[in-house]
Design an enzyme around this catalytic site. Structure first.
Site, PDB file in Angstrom:
ATOM      1  N   HIS A   1       6.457  -3.532  -3.955  1.00  0.00           N
ATOM      2  CA  HIS A   1       6.715  -2.630  -5.209  1.00  0.00           C
ATOM      3  C   HIS A   1       8.038  -2.750  -5.603  1.00  0.00           C
ATOM      4  CE1 HIS A   1       7.637   1.289  -7.071  1.00  0.00           C
ATOM      5  NE2 HIS A   1       8.576   1.641  -5.969  1.00  0.00           N
TER       6      HIS A   1
ATOM      7  N   TYR B   1       0.371  -2.372   4.190  1.00  0.00           N
ATOM      8  CA  TYR B   1      -0.873  -1.600   3.723  1.00  0.00           C
ATOM      9  C   TYR B   1      -1.881  -2.501   2.848  1.00  0.00           C
ATOM     10  CZ  TYR B   1       2.576  -1.388  -0.243  1.00  0.00           C
ATOM     11  OH  TYR B   1       3.177  -1.653  -1.149  1.00  0.00           O
TER      12      TYR B   1
ATOM     13  N   ARG C   1      -0.526  -5.452  -9.323  1.00  0.00           N
ATOM     14  CA  ARG C   1       0.722  -5.673  -8.802  1.00  0.00           C
ATOM     15  C   ARG C   1       0.676  -6.629  -7.712  1.00  0.00           C
ATOM     16  NH1 ARG C   1       3.118  -1.513  -5.239  1.00  0.00           N
ATOM     17  NH2 ARG C   1       2.754  -2.834  -3.596  1.00  0.00           N
TER      18      ARG C   1
HETATM   19  C1  LIG Z   1       9.204  12.205  -9.371  1.00  0.00           C
HETATM   20  C2  LIG Z   1       9.211  11.205  -8.402  1.00  0.00           C
HETATM   21  N1  LIG Z   1       8.570  11.277  -7.303  1.00  0.00           N
HETATM   22  C3  LIG Z   1       8.447  10.278  -6.488  1.00  0.00           C
HETATM   23  C4  LIG Z   1       9.189   8.999  -6.601  1.00  0.00           C
HETATM   24  C5  LIG Z   1       9.093   7.840  -5.486  1.00  0.00           C
HETATM   25  N2  LIG Z   1       8.356   6.710  -6.146  1.00  0.00           N
HETATM   26  C6  LIG Z   1       9.118   5.848  -6.910  1.00  0.00           C
HETATM   27  S1  LIG Z   1       8.312   4.697  -7.516  1.00  0.00           S
HETATM   28  C7  LIG Z   1       6.775   5.481  -7.124  1.00  0.00           C
HETATM   29  C8  LIG Z   1       5.610   4.828  -7.580  1.00  0.00           C
HETATM   30  C9  LIG Z   1       5.025   4.949  -8.754  1.00  0.00           C
HETATM   31  O1  LIG Z   1       3.963   4.251  -9.098  1.00  0.00           O
HETATM   32  P1  LIG Z   1       3.212   4.039 -10.742  1.00  0.00           P
HETATM   33  O2  LIG Z   1       3.845   4.927 -11.561  1.00  0.00           O
HETATM   34  O3  LIG Z   1       2.183   3.344 -10.552  1.00  0.00           O
HETATM   35  O4  LIG Z   1       4.373   2.790 -11.030  1.00  0.00           O
HETATM   36  P2  LIG Z   1       4.475   1.282 -10.331  1.00  0.00           P
HETATM   37  O5  LIG Z   1       5.580   1.300  -9.247  1.00  0.00           O
HETATM   38  O6  LIG Z   1       3.091   0.924  -9.896  1.00  0.00           O
HETATM   39  O7  LIG Z   1       4.960   0.392 -11.529  1.00  0.00           O
HETATM   40  C10 LIG Z   1       7.149   6.611  -6.277  1.00  0.00           C
HETATM   41  C11 LIG Z   1       6.358   7.583  -5.824  1.00  0.00           C
HETATM   42  C12 LIG Z   1       9.998   9.076  -7.893  1.00  0.00           C
HETATM   43  N3  LIG Z   1      10.783   7.905  -8.085  1.00  0.00           N
HETATM   44  N4  LIG Z   1       9.959  10.197  -8.762  1.00  0.00           N
END
Ligand SMILES: Cc1ncc(C[n+]2csc(CCOP(=O)(O)OP(=O)(O)O)c2C)c(N)n1
Ligand SMILES: [Mg+2]
Length: 351
Positions: A254, A263, A250
């Protein structure tokens, strides 16, 4: 050690002995989408900062993974089930970018919903909640005797959710025609990959569900496409699911609410930039005589014009009308609801 499939190296040369399936015309189309993705990210982040666009998760750095996987599908019969970071994948599938843009501008009207015949499910922010539905969709298509395939996206962070296990397990049992495409971009907001799982390669998890897993360089559009085509062909032939882990990075925040400087190690970030998926395609195409400064200039202008067209079209879309609160609830609304609707309209219109 799991082999990480790769064809196009960061310096733009081809791994000796490998023969990409993607022809040059398709690669130029992939590059156009990747460039559109990068330029769109930049444009809408600007709009978001002006308060004209909603919370947005850029595909920055992950363009090869997003575009290469989507291009393995036949949009007329296959489906995409996205997480939230696969914008150009759903555009390639036929979801008009101006409608997506309008939705990000808060215009969630019947005019901006996913058009009939575009085989895409809506964005899913609740992590991994899209996967049991994707398995159900694939299983359903199989029961209907269609030769369609589902490409379901998930992040490495989302794969820690229970829904991930349930979806992959059921897909394996039912030999559903589905490709679980994981983008391992090393981060789940601020949680690094090493805190997500002790498994050395997420692709190994597929063994526990009885189907193949493969790891690929997610910044290499040629390799991503090859691996995705193999998985799609396998699903179409009735041989069941696959898990693809695209290892990428990435290259930004985010989403527009995040501040990664709190971080992120800047050295790691600089190093990741050396593996830029777009630059590597440009280096390759330049070496084989299909790209030069003139073509770059034309492509940049075309992409910029396309984005302006999209933003203007989105702005011209009708906004949400308050009375839409009452729409699509009843086929024939009862008198009480009609009364409430009339009263509501009177109060918002002030007469
Ligand atoms: C069930 C749930 N828990 C926590 C969140 C908060 N949250 C949103 S995005 C994220 C990170 C997701 O990371 P990843 O699956 O690696 O996808 P990326 O954003 O890196 O593409 C989190 C923890 C959420 N949306 N849904
Ligand atoms: Mg991630």
């Amino acid at each position: 050690m799991v082999e990480r499939r790769s064809i196009l190296k960061p310096d733009g040369t081809i791994v000796p002995g490998s023969k990409p399936r993607m022809d040059e015309e398709f690669l130029l189309e992939a590059l156009r989408l990747m460039m559109l993705s990068r330029a769109y990210d930049e444009r809408v982040i600007g709009l978001q900062r002006q308060g004209r666009f909603g919370v947005y998760s850029p595909g920055l750095g992950q363009e090869a993974s997003i575009v290469g996987s989507a291009m393995s599908l036949d949009p007329s019969r296959d489906w995409i089930v996205p997480q939230y970071r696969e914008l150009m994948a759903v555009v390639r599938q036929g979801y008009p970018l101006e409608l997506i843009t309008a939705t990000y501008m808060g215009k969630t009207t019947p005019d901006t919903r996913i058009p009939e015949g575009v085989n895409v499910l809506p964005t899913q922010v609740a992590l991994a909640a899209q996967l049991p539905q994707a398995t159900g969709l694939a299983w359903g298509l199989k029961l209907q005797g269609k030769d369609a395939v589902v490409m379901a996206y998930i992040g490495e962070g989302g794969s820690s959710e229970g829904d991930f296990h349930e979806a992959l397990n059921l897909a394996g049992v039912q030999r559903a025609p589905i490709v679980f495409f994981m983008q391992n971009n090393q981060w789940a907001i601020s949680t690094p990959r090493r805190m997500q799982s002790a498994v050395p390669s997420f692709s190994l998890r597929a063994a526990g569900y009885g189907f193949p897993g493969v790891e690929v360089d997610g910044n290499d559009v040629l390799a991503v496409y090859d691996v995705a085509v193999e998985a799609v062909e396998r699903a179409r032939a009735g041989e069941g699911p696959s898990l693809v882990e695209a290892v990428t990075y990435r290259m930004g925040f985010h989403n527009t609410t995040d501040n990664p400087s709190r971080y992120l190690d800047p050295a790691e970030f600089e190093e990741a930039k050396q593996r830029d998926p777009i630059q590597r395609v440009i280096k390759y195409l330049t070496a084989i005589g299909l790209w030069d400064d003139e073509r770059q200039k034309t492509a940049d202008q075309e992409v910029a014009a396309e984005i302006e067209r999209v933003v203007e079209a989105a702005q011209a879309q009708r906004g949400v009308r308050p009375e839409m609160l009452f729409d699509n609830v009843y086929e024939r609304p009862p008198a009480r609801v009609e009364r409430q609707r009339a009263e509501f309209l009177k109060s918002v219109n002030g007469h």
